[in-house]
Write an enzyme that holds these catalytic residues in place. Sequence first.
Site, short mmCIF file in Angstrom:
data_model
loop_
_atom_site.label_atom_id
_atom_site.label_comp_id
_atom_site.label_asym_id
_atom_site.label_seq_id
_atom_site.Cartn_x
_atom_site.Cartn_y
_atom_site.Cartn_z
N LYS A 77 -15.89 1.99 47.70
CA LYS A 77 -14.85 2.30 48.78
C LYS A 77 -13.89 3.13 48.60
O LYS A 77 -13.66 3.88 47.33
CB LYS A 77 -13.93 0.85 48.64
CG LYS A 77 -12.59 1.05 50.08
CD LYS A 77 -12.32 -0.34 49.94
CE LYS A 77 -10.75 -0.60 51.55
NZ LYS A 77 -10.82 -1.79 51.20
N SER A 152 -10.51 -3.84 55.65
CA SER A 152 -10.79 -3.01 55.63
C SER A 152 -11.51 -2.08 55.15
O SER A 152 -12.43 -0.69 55.42
CB SER A 152 -9.27 -2.41 55.01
OG SER A 152 -8.70 -2.72 54.03
N SER A 176 -10.26 -7.88 53.23
CA SER A 176 -10.47 -6.90 53.20
C SER A 176 -12.32 -6.40 52.81
O SER A 176 -12.91 -5.82 52.89
CB SER A 176 -9.61 -5.27 53.43
OG SER A 176 -9.01 -5.34 54.38
N1 GLN Z 1 -6.55 -7.81 57.12
C1 GLN Z 1 -5.64 -6.87 56.88
C2 GLN Z 1 -4.01 -5.82 57.04
O1 GLN Z 1 -4.67 -5.24 57.81
C3 GLN Z 1 -6.06 -6.91 55.69
C4 GLN Z 1 -5.98 -5.73 54.88
C5 GLN Z 1 -6.79 -5.67 53.43
O2 GLN Z 1 -7.03 -6.40 52.90
N2 GLN Z 1 -7.07 -4.57 52.83
O3 GLN Z 1 -3.64 -6.37 56.38
#
Ligand code: GLN
Length: 487
Positions: A77, A152, A176
Amino acid sequence: MTELHNLGVAELAALLKNKEVSAVDVATRFLARCGGNPHHAFLDIDSEATLAQARASDAKLANGTAGPLEGVPVAHKDVFVTRDFATTAGSKMLSGYRSPFDATVVARLRDAGMVSLGKLNCDEFAMGSSNENSAYGAVTNPWNASYVPGGSSGGSAAAVAARLTPAATGTDTGGSIRQPAAFCGITGIKPTYGRASRYGMVAFASSLDQAGPMARSAEDCALLLNAMCGPDLDRDSTSLNVGAENFSAHLVKSLQGLRVGVPHEFFSDGLAADVRGAIDAALKQLQSQGATLVPISLPRTELSIPVYYIIAPAEASSNLSRFDGVKFGHRAKDFADLTDMYKKTRAEGFGDEVKRRIMTGAYVLSHGYYDAYYLQAQKIRRMIADDFQRAFADCDVIAGPVAPTTAWKLGDKADDPVANYLADIFTLPASLAGLPCMSVPVGLGDGGMPVGLQLIGNYLQEARLLNVAHQFQLTTDHHTQQPGAAA
Ligand code: GLN
């Protein structure tokens, strides 16, 4: 022989070890798969850098110094800094940025022998649930290219599902790893907060950020996790002083007598019928393998959304203050003075969602609002963690859906931040508590889109989670299903 790109981590590692195939052959095959960047999963590919790593792996395989995963490809990532590839965290702010060092997780996987195929697309600074917040454009879901892959870590999930790489790294702050794994029909695990080093991970919300592997099976995730976990006390102040563990060695225990806690709050009216159906079937399967289902309650599940969306932006607003155009990253071209340079740099470099979070975060931390919002959120966070401890008195693992629905269509929630936030309801509680948790594919819902079962364990119970998932995968074939959609 099955085509190389259809093999998983364990199978590839065995072939490489037995010298039935070389690391350069494997890397070449996967690089060819990645040509044209299917699903827009990658943000940086550099075949020469990958092949150089593969050649070094072949030398180790030849002289007997190979690591356990020598020559097996992985992709990272784009929030992990890497020497061999650019690191942007999906943001214009870091366009073209090249780190002088590798993140600890990247270095440990390389030490285990893994060859990096490049960097994977993600929401900007890991903020999002659909990958549509990437400054470089969205990723498409391999199961249906008009749907989001989740976020994400959307590039990671799409790349594994589309067989562009046998495994990937992801990060999970509020879901994410689990949610994109669920949306793309793969397996992913977020370990206990502090088990994998955050050193070299571009920070979003430091008290929540945690790295983990994404692959097709629990067995493959365990192989990566073996290398990723372990103390890094000098470089990450929240690193746990818990020795490395051989998670793979634990994948042998039957589910006889396992108590699976089922929180009724995870099966409320908001849960889509197709997701409920697949989750119910998976729970029945666990029962048929000897587990007992125990009704439990996680009464503050709904509060996890406001709590997370106060704490995460608060930490983000602080972490992102380093992007000021001075030391690294984007700097505005024309400016009148230093303050103007800061303002223009940040106005140009950050996308809308990131700006929204910086503003929310600065607000909840400001004088007069700190007590009303931030402090209250911290108190409820503690209560959420306590709720889990009460639940674990009655069960060994907790199971439920990862998300209320399967993947949604690209664009459907793009202009509605709150709709995105609400979709995180089932992943946020374990994140706020710092507990290990994973997503396991359990079949397809309406429109043929994948459904993920979430498993949550108590602190440091990664091995138990992985074993439950592995025993399930030994008797089911959901994790072997392939997207039929053309790349
Ligand atoms: N969807 C969540 C956010 O927008 C989690 C994102 C993540 O785990 N990096 O913050």
